[in-house]
Motif scaffolding. Sequence first.
Motif, PDB file in Angstrom:
ATOM      1  N   ASP A   1     -34.406 -66.503  37.348  1.00  0.00           N
ATOM      2  CA  ASP A   1     -33.280 -66.551  36.417  1.00  0.00           C
ATOM      3  C   ASP A   1     -32.001 -66.666  37.226  1.00  0.00           C
ATOM      4  O   ASP A   1     -31.804 -65.926  38.187  1.00  0.00           O
ATOM      5  CB  ASP A   1     -33.268 -65.290  35.558  1.00  0.00           C
ATOM      6  N   SER A   2     -31.136 -67.569  36.834  1.00  0.00           N
ATOM      7  CA  SER A   2     -29.963 -67.843  37.657  1.00  0.00           C
ATOM      8  C   SER A   2     -28.855 -66.819  37.496  1.00  0.00           C
ATOM      9  O   SER A   2     -27.944 -66.747  38.311  1.00  0.00           O
ATOM     10  CB  SER A   2     -29.416 -69.233  37.321  1.00  0.00           C
ATOM     11  N   LYS A   3     -28.943 -66.009  36.462  1.00  0.00           N
ATOM     12  CA  LYS A   3     -27.846 -65.101  36.157  1.00  0.00           C
ATOM     13  C   LYS A   3     -27.847 -63.897  37.093  1.00  0.00           C
ATOM     14  O   LYS A   3     -28.895 -63.302  37.350  1.00  0.00           O
ATOM     15  CB  LYS A   3     -27.923 -64.661  34.705  1.00  0.00           C
ATOM     16  N   GLY A  32     -31.026 -58.073  37.484  1.00  0.00           N
ATOM     17  CA  GLY A  32     -31.498 -56.719  37.763  1.00  0.00           C
ATOM     18  C   GLY A  32     -31.135 -55.685  36.732  1.00  0.00           C
ATOM     19  O   GLY A  32     -31.625 -54.551  36.795  1.00  0.00           O
ATOM     20  N   ALA A  33     -30.335 -56.030  35.762  1.00  0.00           N
ATOM     21  CA  ALA A  33     -29.885 -55.076  34.762  1.00  0.00           C
ATOM     22  C   ALA A  33     -30.800 -55.001  33.557  1.00  0.00           C
ATOM     23  O   ALA A  33     -30.545 -54.238  32.621  1.00  0.00           O
ATOM     24  CB  ALA A  33     -28.472 -55.438  34.305  1.00  0.00           C
ATOM     25  N   ASP A  46     -38.291 -59.041  42.215  1.00  0.00           N
ATOM     26  CA  ASP A  46     -37.450 -59.040  43.415  1.00  0.00           C
ATOM     27  C   ASP A  46     -36.040 -59.325  42.941  1.00  0.00           C
ATOM     28  O   ASP A  46     -35.662 -60.481  42.703  1.00  0.00           O
ATOM     29  CB  ASP A  46     -37.936 -60.099  44.403  1.00  0.00           C
ATOM     30  N   ASN A  47     -35.247 -58.279  42.780  1.00  0.00           N
ATOM     31  CA  ASN A  47     -33.896 -58.444  42.232  1.00  0.00           C
ATOM     32  C   ASN A  47     -33.004 -59.260  43.170  1.00  0.00           C
ATOM     33  O   ASN A  47     -32.093 -59.949  42.715  1.00  0.00           O
ATOM     34  CB  ASN A  47     -33.270 -57.077  41.966  1.00  0.00           C
ATOM     35  N   ALA A  48     -33.252 -59.199  44.463  1.00  0.00           N
ATOM     36  CA  ALA A  48     -32.439 -59.966  45.400  1.00  0.00           C
ATOM     37  C   ALA A  48     -32.639 -61.470  45.210  1.00  0.00           C
ATOM     38  O   ALA A  48     -31.756 -62.263  45.533  1.00  0.00           O
ATOM     39  CB  ALA A  48     -32.785 -59.576  46.834  1.00  0.00           C
ATOM     40  N   LYS A  49     -33.800 -61.843  44.673  1.00  0.00           N
ATOM     41  CA  LYS A  49     -34.104 -63.266  44.442  1.00  0.00           C
ATOM     42  C   LYS A  49     -34.055 -63.636  42.964  1.00  0.00           C
ATOM     43  O   LYS A  49     -34.394 -64.766  42.599  1.00  0.00           O
ATOM     44  CB  LYS A  49     -35.494 -63.593  45.002  1.00  0.00           C
ATOM     45  N   ASN A  50     -33.661 -62.679  42.114  1.00  0.00           N
ATOM     46  CA  ASN A  50     -33.623 -62.922  40.663  1.00  0.00           C
ATOM     47  C   ASN A  50     -34.957 -63.459  40.163  1.00  0.00           C
ATOM     48  O   ASN A  50     -35.011 -64.381  39.338  1.00  0.00           O
ATOM     49  CB  ASN A  50     -32.506 -63.916  40.309  1.00  0.00           C
TER      50      ASN A  50
END
Length: 114
Positions: free
Chosen positions: A24-26, A30-31, A72-76
Amino acid sequence: QVHPVESGGGLVQPGGSLTLSCTDSKSIFGAYDWGWYRQSPGKQREVVASITIGNSASYGDSVKGRFTITRDNAKNTVYLQMNALKPDDTGVYYCNRIIYQQPWGQGTQVTVSS
């Protein structure tokens, strides 16, 4: 892009494995809690696995013990590792937030067949 992008599907024999990815690009990826959904032929779309902001995972009864969802939140990106695949796992797999869902992407086709 306005919707998540899924990849990694394909044709696999029963008992095989696949790993799906969804990006996801946004920057607020992570939220949110995220889920993998499956739409099998003739059936409604159903959630097969979900993962919370705190990395707590839940699974549908039909995939429990065989599928693993990670993020992986760093990579969305959210992943779905699928093992011991069965013909009933055939369908189009989508990812989306659990709430405040975005428009659905095209999904990725998974076909389990000998």
